[in-house]
Design an enzyme around this catalytic site. Sequence first.
Site, PDB file in Angstrom:
ATOM      1  N   ASP A 144      -1.394  16.368  -2.571  1.00 14.16           N
ATOM      2  CA  ASP A 144      -0.181  16.094  -4.247  1.00 14.16           C
ATOM      3  C   ASP A 144      -1.299  18.276  -4.738  1.00 14.16           C
ATOM      4  OD1 ASP A 144       0.473  16.733  -6.957  1.00 14.16           O
ATOM      5  OD2 ASP A 144      -1.070  15.066  -7.695  1.00 14.16           O
ATOM      6  N   ASN A 202       0.856  19.893  -7.611  1.00 14.54           N
ATOM      7  CA  ASN A 202       0.789  19.527  -8.639  1.00 14.54           C
ATOM      8  C   ASN A 202       0.118  18.696 -10.270  1.00 14.54           C
ATOM      9  OD1 ASN A 202       2.613  17.792  -8.985  1.00 14.54           O
ATOM     10  ND2 ASN A 202       4.602  18.428  -9.356  1.00 14.54           N
ATOM     11  N   ASP A 237       3.742  16.623  -2.532  1.00 14.13           N
ATOM     12  CA  ASP A 237       4.895  17.312  -2.945  1.00 14.13           C
ATOM     13  C   ASP A 237       5.431  17.665  -1.839  1.00 14.13           C
ATOM     14  OD1 ASP A 237       2.864  19.176  -3.379  1.00 14.13           O
ATOM     15  OD2 ASP A 237       2.832  18.147  -5.073  1.00 14.13           O
ATOM     16  N   ASP A 247      14.768  12.732   7.430  1.00 15.15           N
ATOM     17  CA  ASP A 247      15.192  11.176   8.163  1.00 15.15           C
ATOM     18  C   ASP A 247      16.770  11.475   7.245  1.00 15.15           C
ATOM     19  OD1 ASP A 247      15.567   9.051   8.086  1.00 15.15           O
ATOM     20  OD2 ASP A 247      13.109   8.859   7.276  1.00 15.15           O
ATOM     21  N   ASP A 263      18.016   6.864  10.039  1.00 14.77           N
ATOM     22  CA  ASP A 263      17.530   5.971   9.512  1.00 14.77           C
ATOM     23  C   ASP A 263      18.251   4.349  10.085  1.00 14.77           C
ATOM     24  OD1 ASP A 263      15.493   4.445   7.245  1.00 14.77           O
ATOM     25  OD2 ASP A 263      17.799   3.493   6.684  1.00 14.77           O
ATOM     26  N   GLU A 289      16.161   5.073  14.278  1.00 13.83           N
ATOM     27  CA  GLU A 289      14.617   4.870  14.382  1.00 13.83           C
ATOM     28  C   GLU A 289      15.673   2.807  14.659  1.00 13.83           C
ATOM     29  OE1 GLU A 289      12.983   1.462  10.800  1.00 13.83           O
ATOM     30  OE2 GLU A 289      14.919   2.489  11.046  1.00 13.83           O
ATOM     31  N   HIS A 291       5.393   4.241   8.617  1.00 13.34           N
ATOM     32  CA  HIS A 291       5.381   3.293   6.554  1.00 13.34           C
ATOM     33  C   HIS A 291       6.147   2.145   6.793  1.00 13.34           C
ATOM     34  CE1 HIS A 291       9.462   5.411   7.489  1.00 13.34           C
ATOM     35  NE2 HIS A 291       9.629   4.970   6.693  1.00 13.34           N
ATOM     36  N   ASP A 292       5.936   1.822   7.899  1.00 12.08           N
ATOM     37  CA  ASP A 292       6.893   0.340   7.115  1.00 12.08           C
ATOM     38  C   ASP A 292       6.465  -0.864   8.290  1.00 12.08           C
ATOM     39  OD1 ASP A 292       9.624   1.180   6.322  1.00 12.08           O
ATOM     40  OD2 ASP A 292      10.061   1.692   8.324  1.00 12.08           O
TER      41      ASP A 292
HETATM   42  C1  NOJ Z   1      14.039   1.692   7.597  1.00 10.26           C
HETATM   43  C2  NOJ Z   1      13.043   2.750   7.077  1.00 10.26           C
HETATM   44  O1  NOJ Z   1      11.637   3.359   7.783  1.00 10.26           O
HETATM   45  C3  NOJ Z   1      12.389   1.941   5.432  1.00 10.26           C
HETATM   46  O2  NOJ Z   1      11.261   1.973   4.979  1.00 10.26           O
HETATM   47  C4  NOJ Z   1      13.397   1.716   4.511  1.00 10.26           C
HETATM   48  O3  NOJ Z   1      12.952   1.161   4.028  1.00 10.26           O
HETATM   49  C5  NOJ Z   1      15.053   0.766   5.654  1.00 10.26           C
HETATM   50  N1  NOJ Z   1      14.939   1.601   6.883  1.00 10.26           N
HETATM   51  C6  NOJ Z   1      16.160   1.342   4.664  1.00 10.26           C
HETATM   52  O4  NOJ Z   1      16.207   2.740   4.194  1.00 10.26           O
END
Ligand code: NOJ
Length: 600
Positions: A63, A65, A71, A140, A247, A320, A383-384
């Site tokens: 970050d 700001n 950011d 993405d 995605d 993905e 991140h999932d």
């Molecule tokens: C996969 C993404 O990596 C995830 O973070 C997102 O919630 C779902 N697709 C829906 O876009």
Amino acid sequence: MHWTKRMAACGLALIVGVGALAAHGQNTSEGSAQTSSAASKSNLENWWKNAVLYEIYPRSFQDTNGDGIGDLNGITEHLDYLEKLGVDAIWLSPCYPSPQVDFGYDISDYEAIDPQYGTMADFDRLVAEAKKHQIRILMDMVMNHSSDKHKWFLESRSSKDNPYRDWYMWHDGKGQTATDKGEVPNNWQSDFGHSAWEWDEKTRQYYYHKFYIQQPDFNWNNPKVHEAFKDILRFWMKKGVAGFRFDAITTLFEDPEMRDDEALKDKDGKSYLNSYGDVAINDTMTNNLPGVHPVMQEMRAVADSFKPDVFPGTRVFIGETYLPNIAELAKQYGPPGKPEFQLPMDTQIGFINKLDVQTFREKLNDAETKLEGNIPLLVFDNHDNARLDVRYGDGAHNTEIERMIATMLFASRGASLFYYGDEIGMKTTPPTRKEDVKDPVGLTGWPKDKGRDGERTPMQWNATTNAGFSKNTPWLPVPSTYSTVNVSAQEKDHDSMLDWYRKLIALKKTNVALAAGDNVMLDEANTKVLSWMRKGADGSQVVVACNFTAEPQTVNLTGGGAGLKGSHAKTLLKSPGGSDAVSLEAVQLQPFGVYIGDVR
Ligand code: NOJ
């Protein structure tokens, strides 16, 4: 610092092949203009084949700001760090305008930057500055759905005869009448829990959403949707992006006959409830339907015809692609003459989530032998998913295990993708109270599923307030480990995780066998140690051995018909405190230890 200086600083032997140097746009032969231009042409075309790709979740990186949210300028600020790490390209998780219901995966404008993350000028500066560091930017691309606040969906839901009506998936309810909405059209479920159908009172129909209610799915049977996304790709390519991570790409199409998905059965043959409390079903009717292939061929043709000869060169498509098996993954590269993805993610390997030697051997071997010569994209984290500590750690040797995972990632053939913070061994830190949860997955799934906040905590830069991430309260709390687990501390420690990553990545780029050599499994009956050889085009050979157990192991790598050219090795890299393997007949490994050596 420039790349060549960095390698020298690492103290590594500079065994450099044309491909490796070309990958950084360096001349391979001083004074030879011809070689230089051939190398840079090869660089522009092939940069992705042995690439080191780094996923940044912009909200959590830096970050600048003081609003507690990362950011774009924060990313630009750290390009030196990323160059030194050896990153070739950054995959930016979505930074488009969005209501942030799914933290950017609900896009309300595909051709702008969310003010939370900066301006379009900041984006342009990021691309330009990254280029100076020989780092490419990948966007993405979310084509399965938009936000329900996107102007196309607002139009679509405004009336049944709106020109955008057919851009999304609308359907009557089962048994619907003029006064009764009936039942949902079928049993399809959202990946984020409950029915995938949402009733819209104004136009009296249901719309389909594979993810949140606020993420309506596009109708990919409508050619206008295709044209709209081709324009979006062109928009970003004109800005100099080097490609896209697509995605949820396997979910573009649904069964045209709208058939129900089937209930899953437990070991007693009974159906059961999932973590959202719904009857668990498969997703045969809503995932991996064949229509996605021609769509990707069409998109790829757009990218391939887009001036391939200027930096960033070849535009790369990453998918993905969570798929059930290697044969399905192989299809994602496209049939001959009709390319789709260059790098669909091989989730068969990285998400095994269990340290089982035989399974890793089999899956790594599949990537080598069953992708028809295509380049695998290895990935273990994003991140999932909970970070590596949760999915692979044993609690006592997490650091050693994470070193081993990094070794499989960077010392196998292919491109390697990793997630910010893995290089310093950041740990999963899920919320402990429901009121602190930010990810709606955690809100719906609490307490069984705490959602994805735990793997999205701020990057740990140093031991100052908020780990140097922000001067204000961060959007997610900084894990308490930050005082020791941080970049600044690890830069000073030659046994740190960061140092391990830097050395592995440097080897991946400078050693001919590790850069592009074939993978050949060694000692294949061993259930405790995974070992393999990389065979360079120049005849060089490198062996890699990873001990998957908490006990020391000694292995003989010379058995079998792998064709080792010698029985000795010169150490290239080993776990801190590990032994040098003089003889390949008795390579000694500490608990979860790693050995990498050049065969002599
Ligand atoms: C996969 C993404 O990596 C995830 O973070 C997102 O919630 C779902 N697709 C829906 O876009």
